[in-house]
Design a protein around this motif. Structure first.
Motif, PDB file in Angstrom:
ATOM      1  N   ARG A 170      -2.425   9.294   0.937  1.00  0.00           N
ATOM      2  CA  ARG A 170      -3.229   9.955  -0.095  1.00  0.00           C
ATOM      3  C   ARG A 170      -4.647   9.396  -0.104  1.00  0.00           C
ATOM      4  O   ARG A 170      -4.862   8.180  -0.002  1.00  0.00           O
ATOM      5  CB  ARG A 170      -2.580   9.762  -1.455  1.00  0.00           C
ATOM      6  N   TYR A 171      -5.600  10.301  -0.234  1.00  0.00           N
ATOM      7  CA  TYR A 171      -7.013   9.976  -0.319  1.00  0.00           C
ATOM      8  C   TYR A 171      -7.418   9.064   0.836  1.00  0.00           C
ATOM      9  O   TYR A 171      -7.346   9.473   1.997  1.00  0.00           O
ATOM     10  CB  TYR A 171      -7.365   9.448  -1.712  1.00  0.00           C
ATOM     11  N   SER A 172      -7.800   7.817   0.594  1.00  0.00           N
ATOM     12  CA  SER A 172      -8.350   6.982   1.661  1.00  0.00           C
ATOM     13  C   SER A 172      -7.314   6.121   2.366  1.00  0.00           C
ATOM     14  O   SER A 172      -7.667   5.321   3.246  1.00  0.00           O
ATOM     15  CB  SER A 172      -9.467   6.085   1.098  1.00  0.00           C
ATOM     16  N   SER A 173      -6.036   6.251   1.984  1.00  0.00           N
ATOM     17  CA  SER A 173      -4.995   5.468   2.651  1.00  0.00           C
ATOM     18  C   SER A 173      -4.466   6.217   3.868  1.00  0.00           C
ATOM     19  O   SER A 173      -4.360   7.450   3.864  1.00  0.00           O
ATOM     20  CB  SER A 173      -3.833   5.177   1.688  1.00  0.00           C
TER      21      SER A 173
ATOM     22  N   THR B 240      -7.647  -0.019  -1.273  1.00  0.00           N
ATOM     23  CA  THR B 240      -7.432  -0.745  -2.518  1.00  0.00           C
ATOM     24  C   THR B 240      -8.764  -1.186  -3.102  1.00  0.00           C
ATOM     25  O   THR B 240      -9.572  -1.804  -2.408  1.00  0.00           O
ATOM     26  CB  THR B 240      -6.550  -1.991  -2.287  1.00  0.00           C
ATOM     27  N   ASP B 241      -9.005  -0.856  -4.365  1.00  0.00           N
ATOM     28  CA  ASP B 241     -10.159  -1.358  -5.098  1.00  0.00           C
ATOM     29  C   ASP B 241      -9.715  -2.567  -5.915  1.00  0.00           C
ATOM     30  O   ASP B 241      -8.683  -2.523  -6.597  1.00  0.00           O
ATOM     31  CB  ASP B 241     -10.727  -0.293  -6.036  1.00  0.00           C
ATOM     32  N   VAL B 242     -10.504  -3.633  -5.839  1.00  0.00           N
ATOM     33  CA  VAL B 242     -10.219  -4.859  -6.571  1.00  0.00           C
ATOM     34  C   VAL B 242     -11.420  -5.181  -7.453  1.00  0.00           C
ATOM     35  O   VAL B 242     -12.562  -5.134  -6.989  1.00  0.00           O
ATOM     36  CB  VAL B 242      -9.951  -6.045  -5.616  1.00  0.00           C
ATOM     37  N   LEU B 243     -11.173  -5.494  -8.709  1.00  0.00           N
ATOM     38  CA  LEU B 243     -12.233  -5.907  -9.615  1.00  0.00           C
ATOM     39  C   LEU B 243     -11.827  -7.234 -10.235  1.00  0.00           C
ATOM     40  O   LEU B 243     -10.796  -7.326 -10.907  1.00  0.00           O
ATOM     41  CB  LEU B 243     -12.454  -4.859 -10.706  1.00  0.00           C
ATOM     42  N   LEU B 244     -12.641  -8.278  -9.966  1.00  0.00           N
ATOM     43  CA  LEU B 244     -12.341  -9.619 -10.446  1.00  0.00           C
ATOM     44  C   LEU B 244     -13.119  -9.914 -11.711  1.00  0.00           C
ATOM     45  O   LEU B 244     -14.277  -9.505 -11.844  1.00  0.00           O
ATOM     46  CB  LEU B 244     -12.680 -10.657  -9.370  1.00  0.00           C
ATOM     47  N   PRO B 245     -12.523 -10.643 -12.632  1.00  0.00           N
ATOM     48  CA  PRO B 245     -13.242 -11.007 -13.864  1.00  0.00           C
ATOM     49  C   PRO B 245     -14.378 -11.982 -13.568  1.00  0.00           C
ATOM     50  O   PRO B 245     -14.431 -12.621 -12.506  1.00  0.00           O
ATOM     51  CB  PRO B 245     -12.164 -11.672 -14.714  1.00  0.00           C
ATOM     52  N   ASP B 246     -15.284 -12.103 -14.516  1.00  0.00           N
ATOM     53  CA  ASP B 246     -16.291 -13.148 -14.426  1.00  0.00           C
ATOM     54  C   ASP B 246     -15.622 -14.501 -14.621  1.00  0.00           C
ATOM     55  O   ASP B 246     -14.579 -14.618 -15.264  1.00  0.00           O
ATOM     56  CB  ASP B 246     -17.359 -12.937 -15.506  1.00  0.00           C
ATOM     57  N   GLY B 247     -16.238 -15.520 -14.066  1.00  0.00           N
ATOM     58  CA  GLY B 247     -15.716 -16.864 -14.235  1.00  0.00           C
ATOM     59  C   GLY B 247     -14.887 -17.306 -13.053  1.00  0.00           C
ATOM     60  O   GLY B 247     -14.620 -16.552 -12.112  1.00  0.00           O
TER      61      GLY B 247
ATOM     62  N   GLN C  89      -4.757   1.237  -6.054  1.00  0.00           N
ATOM     63  CA  GLN C  89      -4.472   1.490  -4.641  1.00  0.00           C
ATOM     64  C   GLN C  89      -3.994   2.915  -4.442  1.00  0.00           C
ATOM     65  O   GLN C  89      -3.142   3.405  -5.185  1.00  0.00           O
ATOM     66  CB  GLN C  89      -3.391   0.505  -4.172  1.00  0.00           C
ATOM     67  N   ASP C  90      -4.543   3.584  -3.436  1.00  0.00           N
ATOM     68  CA  ASP C  90      -4.030   4.895  -3.035  1.00  0.00           C
ATOM     69  C   ASP C  90      -2.711   4.698  -2.298  1.00  0.00           C
ATOM     70  O   ASP C  90      -2.637   3.895  -1.346  1.00  0.00           O
ATOM     71  CB  ASP C  90      -5.010   5.600  -2.085  1.00  0.00           C
TER      72      ASP C  90
ATOM     73  N   GLY D  55     -13.711  -3.925  -2.096  1.00  0.00           N
ATOM     74  CA  GLY D  55     -13.014  -2.810  -1.492  1.00  0.00           C
ATOM     75  C   GLY D  55     -12.295  -3.295  -0.253  1.00  0.00           C
ATOM     76  O   GLY D  55     -12.936  -3.793   0.679  1.00  0.00           O
ATOM     77  N   VAL D  56     -10.966  -3.193  -0.236  1.00  0.00           N
ATOM     78  CA  VAL D  56     -10.198  -3.731   0.876  1.00  0.00           C
ATOM     79  C   VAL D  56      -9.180  -2.695   1.326  1.00  0.00           C
ATOM     80  O   VAL D  56      -8.907  -1.707   0.637  1.00  0.00           O
ATOM     81  CB  VAL D  56      -9.474  -5.039   0.486  1.00  0.00           C
ATOM     82  N   THR D  57      -8.632  -2.933   2.520  1.00  0.00           N
ATOM     83  CA  THR D  57      -7.528  -2.128   3.027  1.00  0.00           C
ATOM     84  C   THR D  57      -6.358  -3.052   3.294  1.00  0.00           C
ATOM     85  O   THR D  57      -6.493  -4.052   4.012  1.00  0.00           O
ATOM     86  CB  THR D  57      -7.923  -1.398   4.323  1.00  0.00           C
ATOM     87  N   VAL D  58      -5.228  -2.744   2.682  1.00  0.00           N
ATOM     88  CA  VAL D  58      -4.029  -3.570   2.816  1.00  0.00           C
ATOM     89  C   VAL D  58      -3.025  -2.794   3.659  1.00  0.00           C
ATOM     90  O   VAL D  58      -2.386  -1.846   3.184  1.00  0.00           O
ATOM     91  CB  VAL D  58      -3.438  -3.896   1.425  1.00  0.00           C
ATOM     92  N   GLU D  59      -2.927  -3.162   4.947  1.00  0.00           N
ATOM     93  CA  GLU D  59      -2.009  -2.461   5.855  1.00  0.00           C
ATOM     94  C   GLU D  59      -2.210  -0.949   5.791  1.00  0.00           C
ATOM     95  O   GLU D  59      -1.246  -0.178   5.698  1.00  0.00           O
ATOM     96  CB  GLU D  59      -0.559  -2.818   5.525  1.00  0.00           C
ATOM     97  N   GLY D  60      -3.480  -0.544   5.795  1.00  0.00           N
ATOM     98  CA  GLY D  60      -3.804   0.872   5.781  1.00  0.00           C
ATOM     99  C   GLY D  60      -3.925   1.491   4.407  1.00  0.00           C
ATOM    100  O   GLY D  60      -4.274   2.673   4.303  1.00  0.00           O
ATOM    101  N   LEU D  61      -3.643   0.730   3.354  1.00  0.00           N
ATOM    102  CA  LEU D  61      -3.694   1.258   1.990  1.00  0.00           C
ATOM    103  C   LEU D  61      -5.017   0.878   1.331  1.00  0.00           C
ATOM    104  O   LEU D  61      -5.301  -0.317   1.119  1.00  0.00           O
ATOM    105  CB  LEU D  61      -2.525   0.723   1.166  1.00  0.00           C
TER     106      LEU D  61
END
Length: 492
Positions: free
Chosen positions: A60-63, A13-20, A55-56, A5-11
């Motif tokens: 909107r929402y959490s941004s 953003t949920d990130v989900l990385l693959p295994d490996g 990303q919101d 879970g990150v914030t990109v310049e106030g936006l």
């Protein structure tokens, strides 16, 4: 899978990385509808080896920031793309994806961002074409109910209330009849500063800019979606190295919202198709040019995109209403396919004889007519309905033009009905309605020449259709269509 879970310049953003071990190609979904609703979609992309981001959009929402619909999405998307490509888990390749407003975000990122920030491919499903394209038909006629519903639910607020308009209509069933249209926020009891400004947008330039597109695109639409014609226009105009179209008998919800003409073969596993197309697009293994698949509703068939029938004039028999009154105080309903049989005619009604054999209508349709109006401004709505042998009515197409008139002077003009993709069984009759309103789906023309969104005075408009001068033209396949596998066509 690894969630971040990150914030990109106030936006937010949920990130989900693959295994490996990475790095991975990425998929970016920018949405005003709450990024948290995309969890299953992100997991689907991650299982297939993509870093998946939702990303919101701003405000909107959490941004953080202020929500301004259809404003600033290219800049925020470009900033997010630059950030994404700097991450250690990114291999630099990016697919911008989304549906509806999120598709708009993906498209403007491809069409407006500078080269270092633009995506390498775009997946746009039921794309919202922009403020002007969502608010108006190509003819300029205002789309009232859909825009009122969207703005009531989402406009100028941080979260959403999907039932906001329904609740307001329950309290005041005549809510959309009150004038002026720009006064809707007061009647909703909401502060909607962007509502009046929406109607100042008239240039539908997203489709025009598509000719300069630099990347491949997959466009997915539904024949029953209110943005179907815009989706087709984007595909036709797309100037990138590859353009693929999937058009099914669906509504705005695509396979989750099948139309009455959908059949089991029209159930497409969209998530798997998107991932396979994205892999080929990023690897440069897509064929050049335009291609894809469109469904022939009412049959189990898919045919190659771009397939069109030959012009065919359907013979019409007038029933009543060669002269009628388009009264904005008693407009023809957009919600009801029933036709009144008594009283003062409010539309012209024509029908065909029952079809002696099945008819495959695939391609553009239009009505050509000669008619007059008793007012200086007039909207001409044409609704095409299929009357089945069992007595049910099914919508086929709707077209509208807005014309200036010398009162009482006949003129010849055409009303495009868009593209059809339907097999009509033997025994079907086609019903054509020509009217002056289609309310509340569309705002009422006041007939005075005043702007329909600011007008407060409405005039009745006397209309006359000249008998023998109404022609319905369809695109009809003269021989059985060649069936195809839609997945194979998209992945070529």
């Amino acid at each position: 899978m690894t969630p971040l879970g990150v914030t990109v310049e106030g936006l937010a953003t949920d990130v989900l990385l693959p295994d490996g071990a990475g790095p991975f190609p990425a998929v970016l979904i920018r949405t005003p509808y709450d990024r948290r609703r995309h969890g299953a979609e992100l997991r689907g992309w991650a299982r297939r080896g993509f870093a998946a981001l939702a990303q919101d959009v701003r405000g909107r929402y959490s941004s953080t920031g202020t929500w301004r619909p259809y404003t600033g999405e290219a800049a925020d998307g470009a900033m997010s793309a630059r950030w994404l490509r700097r991450q250690p888990w990114s291999d630099g390749r990016l697919v911008a994806a989304g549906a509806s407003y999120a598709a708009h975000c993906a498209l403007v990122l491809a069409l407006e961002a500078p080269p270092e920030a633009r995506p390498d491919a775009v997946i746009a499903a039921v794309p919202a074409p922009g403020a002007a394209g969502t608010a108006r038909e190509h003819s300029g006629v205002e789309r009232l109910a859909a825009r009122a519903g969207w703005w009531a639910a989402h406009g100028d607020r941080r979260d959403s209330d999907a039932r906001a308009l329904d609740k307001a209509l329950a309290a005041d069933p005549g809510l959309l009849t009150h004038l002026p249209v720009t006064g809707l926020p007061d009647r909703l009891g909401r502060n909607l500063p962007s509502w009046p400004g929406l109607w100042r947008h008239r240039e539908q330039d997203l489709v025009a800019r598509a000719k300069d597109a630099p990347v491949p695109v997959l466009l997915v639409g539904g024949r029953h979606d209110h943005f179907a014609e815009e989706t087709l226009a984007l595909w036709h105009r797309w100037g990138g190295p590859s353009a693929r179209l999937l058009m099914g008998p669906w509504g705005h919800g695509l396979t989750a919202e099948p139309g009455p003409d959908a059949r089991p073969p029209h159930r497409v596993a969209l998530g798997d198709l998107y991932a396979r197309w994205a892999r080929r697009a990023l690897a440069g293994r897509l064929g050049s040019g335009h291609g894809g698949a469109v469904a022939l509703g009412g049959s189990p068939l898919w045919v190659s995109a771009g397939t069109e029938g030959e012009p065919h004039r359907a013979e019409l028999t007038p029933l009543h209403g060669a002269s009628f009154t388009a009264d904005p105080e008693r407009p023809v309903s957009s919600a009801d396919l029933a036709v009144p049989t008594g009283g003062v005619p409010d539309r012209c009604l024509l029908v065909t004889a029952p079809l002696p054999r099945p008819l495959d209508a695939l391609g553009p349709a239009e009505v050509r007519l000669r008619a007059s109006a008793g007012t200086p401004s007039a909207d001409w709505f044409v609704r095409l309905t299929a009357l089945t042998a069992r007595g049910t009515a099914q919508r086929l197409a709707l077209g509208v033009v807005r014309r200036a008139h010398v009162p009482g002077r006949p003129q010849e003009f055409s009303v495009p009905l868009g593209g059809l993709g339907r097999r009509l069984p033997a025994g079907t009759r086609l019903r054509l309605e020509i009217a002056g309103h289609h309310f509340p789906a569309h705002a009422r023309n006041p007939h005075s020449g005043a702007d329909p969104v600011t007008a407060t005075r409405l005039l009745a408009s006397r209309r006359r259709i000249e008998e023998g001068h109404v022609a319905l033209w369809l695109s009809v396949l003269r021989s059985p269509p060649h069936p195809i596998d839609p997945v194979q066509e998209i992945l070529r």
